[in-house]
Design an enzyme around this catalytic site. Structure first.
Site, mmCIF file in Angstrom:
data_model
loop_
_atom_site.group_PDB
_atom_site.id
_atom_site.type_symbol
_atom_site.label_atom_id
_atom_site.label_comp_id
_atom_site.label_asym_id
_atom_site.label_seq_id
_atom_site.Cartn_x
_atom_site.Cartn_y
_atom_site.Cartn_z
ATOM 1 N N LYS A 30 0.849 -1.199 0.000
ATOM 2 C CA LYS A 30 0.000 0.000 0.000
ATOM 3 C C LYS A 30 0.882 1.245 0.000
ATOM 4 O O LYS A 30 1.659 1.465 0.922
ATOM 5 C CB LYS A 30 -0.917 0.020 1.223
ATOM 6 C CG LYS A 30 -1.860 1.215 1.222
ATOM 7 C CD LYS A 30 -2.901 1.102 2.327
ATOM 8 C CE LYS A 30 -2.504 1.780 3.611
ATOM 9 N NZ LYS A 30 -2.465 3.252 3.534
ATOM 10 N N ASP A 59 -3.067 4.340 -2.566
ATOM 11 C CA ASP A 59 -4.099 4.820 -1.632
ATOM 12 C C ASP A 59 -4.152 6.350 -1.665
ATOM 13 O O ASP A 59 -3.660 7.013 -0.761
ATOM 14 C CB ASP A 59 -3.734 4.297 -0.230
ATOM 15 C CG ASP A 59 -4.741 4.680 0.831
ATOM 16 O OD1 ASP A 59 -5.866 5.075 0.486
ATOM 17 O OD2 ASP A 59 -4.388 4.582 2.019
ATOM 18 N N LYS A 61 -7.170 8.115 -2.497
ATOM 19 C CA LYS A 61 -8.542 8.565 -2.168
ATOM 20 C C LYS A 61 -8.984 9.751 -3.022
ATOM 21 O O LYS A 61 -9.224 10.858 -2.523
ATOM 22 C CB LYS A 61 -8.651 8.931 -0.685
ATOM 23 C CG LYS A 61 -8.254 7.796 0.255
ATOM 24 C CD LYS A 61 -8.449 8.205 1.708
ATOM 25 C CE LYS A 61 -8.050 7.118 2.674
ATOM 26 N NZ LYS A 61 -6.597 6.892 2.780
ATOM 27 N N ASP A 64 -12.991 14.580 -6.687
ATOM 28 C CA ASP A 64 -12.999 15.786 -7.527
ATOM 29 C C ASP A 64 -14.215 15.694 -8.430
ATOM 30 O O ASP A 64 -15.069 14.818 -8.225
ATOM 31 C CB ASP A 64 -11.681 15.871 -8.331
ATOM 32 C CG ASP A 64 -11.281 17.317 -8.632
ATOM 33 O OD1 ASP A 64 -12.137 18.061 -9.151
ATOM 34 O OD2 ASP A 64 -10.133 17.702 -8.348
ATOM 35 N N THR A 118 -12.328 6.622 9.082
ATOM 36 C CA THR A 118 -12.459 6.127 10.463
ATOM 37 C C THR A 118 -12.054 7.177 11.506
ATOM 38 O O THR A 118 -12.266 6.983 12.694
ATOM 39 C CB THR A 118 -11.628 4.851 10.669
ATOM 40 O OG1 THR A 118 -10.355 5.072 10.087
ATOM 41 C CG2 THR A 118 -12.286 3.653 10.049
ATOM 42 N N ARG A 208 2.101 -1.075 11.086
ATOM 43 C CA ARG A 208 3.032 -1.108 12.218
ATOM 44 C C ARG A 208 3.406 -2.492 12.727
ATOM 45 O O ARG A 208 4.580 -2.720 13.029
ATOM 46 C CB ARG A 208 2.490 -0.217 13.350
ATOM 47 C CG ARG A 208 2.694 1.255 13.046
ATOM 48 C CD ARG A 208 1.837 2.145 13.901
ATOM 49 N NE ARG A 208 0.448 2.115 13.485
ATOM 50 C CZ ARG A 208 -0.501 2.897 13.997
ATOM 51 N NH1 ARG A 208 -0.192 3.753 14.957
ATOM 52 N NH2 ARG A 208 -1.739 2.824 13.552
HETATM 53 O O1 C5P Z 1 -0.032 0.681 11.197
HETATM 54 P P1 C5P Z 1 -1.421 0.224 10.876
HETATM 55 O O2 C5P Z 1 -1.520 -1.271 10.654
HETATM 56 O O3 C5P Z 1 -2.457 0.743 11.841
HETATM 57 O O4 C5P Z 1 -1.697 0.908 9.451
HETATM 58 C C1 C5P Z 1 -2.947 0.944 8.824
HETATM 59 C C2 C5P Z 1 -2.831 1.634 7.507
HETATM 60 O O5 C5P Z 1 -4.146 1.780 6.954
HETATM 61 C C3 C5P Z 1 -2.262 3.040 7.562
HETATM 62 O O6 C5P Z 1 -1.592 3.278 6.316
HETATM 63 C C4 C5P Z 1 -3.481 3.921 7.652
HETATM 64 O O7 C5P Z 1 -3.273 5.210 7.134
HETATM 65 C C5 C5P Z 1 -4.468 3.156 6.764
HETATM 66 N N1 C5P Z 1 -5.877 3.420 7.022
HETATM 67 C C6 C5P Z 1 -6.470 3.240 8.263
HETATM 68 N N2 C5P Z 1 -7.799 3.483 8.436
HETATM 69 C C7 C5P Z 1 -8.543 3.875 7.398
HETATM 70 C C8 C5P Z 1 -7.992 4.042 6.138
HETATM 71 C C9 C5P Z 1 -6.636 3.805 5.989
HETATM 72 O O8 C5P Z 1 -5.788 2.849 9.204
HETATM 73 N N3 C5P Z 1 -9.837 4.061 7.558
#
Ligand code: C5P
Length: 230
Positions: A30, A59, A61, A64, A118, A208
């Site tokens: 991603k 990603d 998003k 427009d 979220t 993470r």
């Molecule tokens: O580190 P972690 O596993 O929490 O990363 C989740 C990834 O998904 C990050 O890149 C975050 O920006 C993305 N994301 C999210 N919630 C969303 C949309 C995207 O955590 N609703």
């Protein structure tokens, strides 16, 4: 389920080093806003050079007017990425225009819609959209399905209801996955791989728990073993 690794490290060098350490695994990568704005097309090419089997989810998003979104979608298709996303709130005409423009591509990227970000709490979401998050997320998912998109980005806990309201084939990509119950960080609600499978998630997104691990490659291997066993 197909694992999607979030390349969220602060520099191109660190993200490419992570991608390099995972090159034995054919996973999704991603690529987010910050990385793409800073490192652009060269970064996508560098990822593919590391492992041509990496699938890339851009990603960005998009949001427009329909024609501008379709122009951007076409440029994304030319980049050779495998999946990208748009905001569902851009509307049905934008969805149709994007999908129509991509229909000329023999191998077009998958297109997902973001339903509700979220980061919203109920009160601030209502102020903009006038409905509860759950209600609107399902409405956006149905609209995306009816207008030919391939799936949505949603919470693992919304995945099953969205499939019931649309189709089992309608894809769900879900962040907030903690494969082995790792630290949630700033995620409000997290799901393990077992829960994700149970909720019919197609693409669990993991950031993470992989890149903060002392051995990201071993961690990915363990995740893929669990996915294969579910
Ligand atoms: O580190 P972690 O596993 O929490 O990363 C989740 C990834 O998904 C990050 O890149 C975050 O920006 C993305 N994301 C999210 N919630 C969303 C949309 C995207 O955590 N609703």
């Amino acid at each position: 389920m197909e694992l999607c690794v979030a390349l969220d490290l602060p520099s191109a060098e660190e993200n490419l080093a992570l991608a390099g350490s995972l090159k034995g695994h054919d996973v999704w990568m991603k690529v987010g806003f910050r990385t793409y704005i800073r490192d652009g097309k060269a970064f996508i090419e560098a990822l593919k050079a590391i492992n041509p089997n990496y699938k890339i989810f851009l990603d960005l998003k998009l949001y427009d007017i329909p024609n501008t979104m379709a122009d951007a979608a076409e440029e994304i298709a030319k980049l050779g990425v495998d999946m990208f996303n748009i905001h569902a709130s851009a509307g049905a005409v934008a969805m149709q225009t994007v999908m129509q423009r991509l229909s000329g591509y023999e191998k077009r990227p998958l297109v997902l819609a973001v339903t509700a970000l979220t980061s919203f709490d109920e009160e601030n979401f209502q102020l903009i959209y006038g409905k509860s998050i759950d209600e609107k997320a399902e409405q956006f998912a149905k609209m995306s399905y009816e207008n030919g998109l391939d799936g949505v980005v949603c919470s693992a806990f919304e995945s099953r209801a969205i499939k019931e309201a649309t189709s089992d084939e309608f894809l769900t990509l879900c962040p907030g996955i903690r494969p082995f119950g790792e630290d949630a960080g700033d995620q409000q609600r997290v799901a393990t791989l077992e829960v994700a499978k149970n909720e019919k998630v197609d693409f669990p997104v993991v950031g993470r728990p992989i890149y903060k691990d002392t051995d990201p490659s071993e961690k990915v291997e363990k995740i893929l073993e669990v996915i294969a066993s579910l």
